[in-house]
Enzyme design. Structure first.
Site, PDB file in Angstrom:
ATOM      1  NE  ARG A   1      12.885-123.443 -20.687  1.00 58.14           N
ATOM      2  CZ  ARG A   1      14.092-123.143 -21.113  1.00 58.14           C
ATOM      3  NH1 ARG A   1      14.464-123.457 -22.354  1.00 58.14           N
ATOM      4  NH2 ARG A   1      14.944-122.524 -20.325  1.00 58.14           N
TER       5      ARG A   1
ATOM      6  CD  GLN B   1      11.172-120.093 -22.097  1.00 57.74           C
ATOM      7  OE1 GLN B   1      11.295-120.845 -23.062  1.00 57.74           O
ATOM      8  NE2 GLN B   1      11.752-120.339 -20.931  1.00 57.74           N
TER       9      GLN B   1
ATOM     10  CE1 TYR C   1       6.144-122.874 -11.153  1.00 58.80           C
ATOM     11  CE2 TYR C   1       5.770-122.423 -13.465  1.00 58.80           C
ATOM     12  CZ  TYR C   1       5.346-122.957 -12.268  1.00 58.80           C
ATOM     13  OH  TYR C   1       4.118-123.569 -12.195  1.00 58.80           O
ATOM     14  CD  GLU C   2      10.805-125.372 -15.012  1.00 58.66           C
ATOM     15  OE1 GLU C   2      11.861-125.529 -15.642  1.00 58.66           O
ATOM     16  OE2 GLU C   2      10.620-125.824 -13.868  1.00 58.66           O
ATOM     17  N   GLY C   3      12.400-120.582 -16.748  1.00 58.88           N
ATOM     18  CA  GLY C   3      12.886-119.561 -17.669  1.00 58.88           C
ATOM     19  C   GLY C   3      11.810-118.518 -17.866  1.00 58.88           C
TER      20      GLY C   3
END
Length: 596
Positions: A295, A446, A439-441
């Site tokens: 992240r 977040q 991506y990555e949440g």
């Protein structure tokens, strides 16, 4: 053709004059990380990014990756570039010396990551994923797995991936179906399909090490039943060389909007041999090591795109002749003035500049704190730094990627119709930047992490690591004439952040929808204030240095003018965000689902 020049002057200013990166050399293991040594590293990083990686960015986008019967080939030039990158030691910059790394600060790795992402985001995906895999294995794996796999990841001859997502689940990893069957020799057999696996298959390295989330037979349902496993593409021989092919295959690659030089794969595991990393059923805690680094790395991707897009917007605005300045011709010897004279073009460029430079300062500050959280000899100092990093991870990931996409689109706007044409290169920045918000949440996830976990943890313990130093700074600088124009704007915004924090926390406690409806606005408000704090710090230094700056006076003067723009034209968005937060969840949740 697009351009890129590593912003070394701005980077040096931040590292040496604003955040005190030289202090890292006092931490255990960082004695060699002096300002001069770090500067030498950055000079070399700039060269490889400008001369090797950036020239492949546009061609790599046009060619993309190729898939043929399970084999993935990267765009022309990527293999040679990766060989140069690896042999120059960039894959092991901040890795431990015991595994062959250089042991340099993570902050320095942050800076190099930014340069790589500006130069060629698709290329940067390959070594970037490997570093995350390195960290997860280093922290959670057995000594045997570390000894076998980490030296190869550090020297870049093997690369790594993170295998989470499956066709039926993304954010909700509790729905994972991939199975892990224990074997008598202590290994497991992994069976399942993972999708959206960045760098899951390619031709750059000798082996690919997959970190895979899967379920053991006795796993409890949901998120508590997930374990993490190491599954190599090729099984290593006893001497560490590549052995037989494991039962891991690439089923296809995705045809994407952007980052086309990065292979995004469907990976099939069919009784593939793997080994447990960490404890059984505790895979999420181990994977979060990799996810949190990812992240932060994605935030730097957004920053990298913002920088290169801004540079191209400025270059075009200086050269493109169109119309005359509203107050009369500024270049009467030319048939028209360059568009940089027009107020709205200047507004766009200053918006891009103030956000990009402010986000860079914020990212580097948190990079420094990350090193402190790992290396400082005082446990209480480490814990405070760790709390600040944890608080800021969702902000770095979300706001920097939102900024990257915004600045890329501003560059297209400055170019006008020419920005929409592939030949000029700026439309690629928008396409590449768009995935970073997903991506990555996703950035919405977040925001939920910020208000649902970070804000509430231990009655606001994490929040205090930001609020207290900012309050101390305001108290110390309240009579500083250099900040007299800016500080009132910031103090007002800081008050709005305090008000919004109390509102979201209080309302969300009784009704979670209140926190959920306010989450994105709250994260954005927080980010504007955090960037404003960094601009105050930069302005303070610039004002102190300007009178005796000599040849560097234009640099410091530009810093002060950019800071004034931020406080006058950007930070006021906090007011609207605060009003939106105060309006509550009702305007969002009262709308019936069937009416959409």
């Amino acid at each position: 053709m697009p351009i890129y020049k590593a912003p070394l002057e701005d980077i040096r200013f931040l590292l040496n004059e604003v955040i005190g990166a030289g202090e890292l050399a006092k931490l255990p293991g960082y004695a060699e990380a002096t300002p001069d040594a770090m500067d030498s590293v950055l000079e070399e990083a700039a060269k490889i990014c400008e001369e090797v990686l950036f020239p492949l960015n546009q061609s790599g986008d046009e060619e993309g990756c190729h898939f043929n019967n399970g084999v993935v080939t990267t765009p022309k030039g990527f293999r040679d570039a990766y060989k140069t990158f690896r042999e120059s030691g960039w894959t092991g910059l901040s890795c431990k010396t015991e595994f062959g790394g250089q042991g340099l600060p993570l902050l320095l790795n942050f800076v190099v990551d930014e340069l790589v992402c500006s130069a060629n985001l698709s290329f940067g995906m390959y070594p970037g994923l490997s570093h995350g895999a390195y960290n997860a294995i280093d922290i959670h794996a057995s000594d045997e797995l570390k000894k076998r796999y980490l030296p190869k990841l550090v020297d870049g001859s093997w690369t790594g991936t993170m295998c989470l997502t499956e066709p039926q689940c993304g954010t909700d990893l509790g729905l994972i179906r991939t199975k892990a069957d224990p074997q008598p020799d202590g290994s497991v057999k992994i069976t399942g399909t993972k999708i959206f696996i960045s760098a899951g298959e390619h031709d750059l390295s000798d082996n690919i090490i997959h970190l895979v989330l899967a379920r053991l037979p006795d796993a409890p349902a949901g998120i508590r039943g997930i374990s993490l496993f190491l599954v190599p593409k090729f099984l290593p021989k006893p001497d560490g060389s590549v052995g037989t092919r494991n039962a891991v295959a690439c089923g296809s690659i995705e045809h994407k909007m952007g980052i086309k030089g990065s292979a995004t794969c469907v990976i099939n595991f069919d009784n593939a041999t793997g080994w447990l990393v960490g404890r059984a059923h505790k895979g999420m805690s181990a994977m979060f090591t990799m996810m949190n680094e990812a992240r932060l790395a994605v935030g730097l991707q957004g920053l990298g795109i913002a920088e290169v897009a801004y540079q191209n917007g400025v270059a075009y605005a200086r050269d493109r002749l169109q119309g005359r300045a509203l107050t009369g011709p500024k270049f009467p010897d030319k048939p028209a003035d360059p568009i940089i004279v027009h107020p709205d073009v200047r507004r766009n460029l200053l918006l891009s500049r103030s956000l990009t430079e402010g986000c860079r300062a914020l990212a580097y500050w948190i990079g420094r704190e990350l090193d402190i959280s790992i290396k400082h000899p005082d446990e209480s100092v480490r814990e405070d730094a760790e709390d600040l990093v944890a608080l800021m991870i969702p902000i770095i990931k979300s706001f920097l990627t939102d900024t990257g996409f915004q600045v890329a689109n501003i560059a297209m706007q400055v170019y006008g119709g020419h920005g929409y044409i592939r030949d000029n290169g700026v439309e690629q920045f928008s396409r590449d930047a768009r995935i970073t918000q997903i991506y990555e949440g996703t950035n919405g996830v977040q925001a939920l992490d910020l208000v649902g976990r970070k804000m509430a943890e231990d009655y606001g313990r994490l929040l205090r690591q930001f609020f207290h130093p900012v309050a101390d700074f305001m108290a110390a600088e309240k009579n500083n004439p250099a900040l007299a124009e800016m500080l009132p704007y910031f103090m007002s915004a800081y008050g709005k952040l305090q008000m919004s924090t109390l509102t979201v926390g209080t309302r969300g406690f009784s009704n979670p929808d209140e926190a959920g409806a306010a989450a994105t606005d709250y994260l954005t408000l927080f980010a504007y204030v955090a960037v404003g704090y960094m601009w105050l710090r930069m302005a303070k230094v610039a004002a102190e240095k300007l009178p005796t700056a000599g040849d560097r006076a234009p640099f410091y003067d530009a810093k002060l003018k950019t800071a004034r723009f931020y406080f006058n034209k950007v930070l006021p968005q906090v007011n609207a965000l605060n009003l939106a937060i105060l309006s509550g969840a009702k305007p969002v949740m009262d709308f019936p689902a069937e009416a959409f």
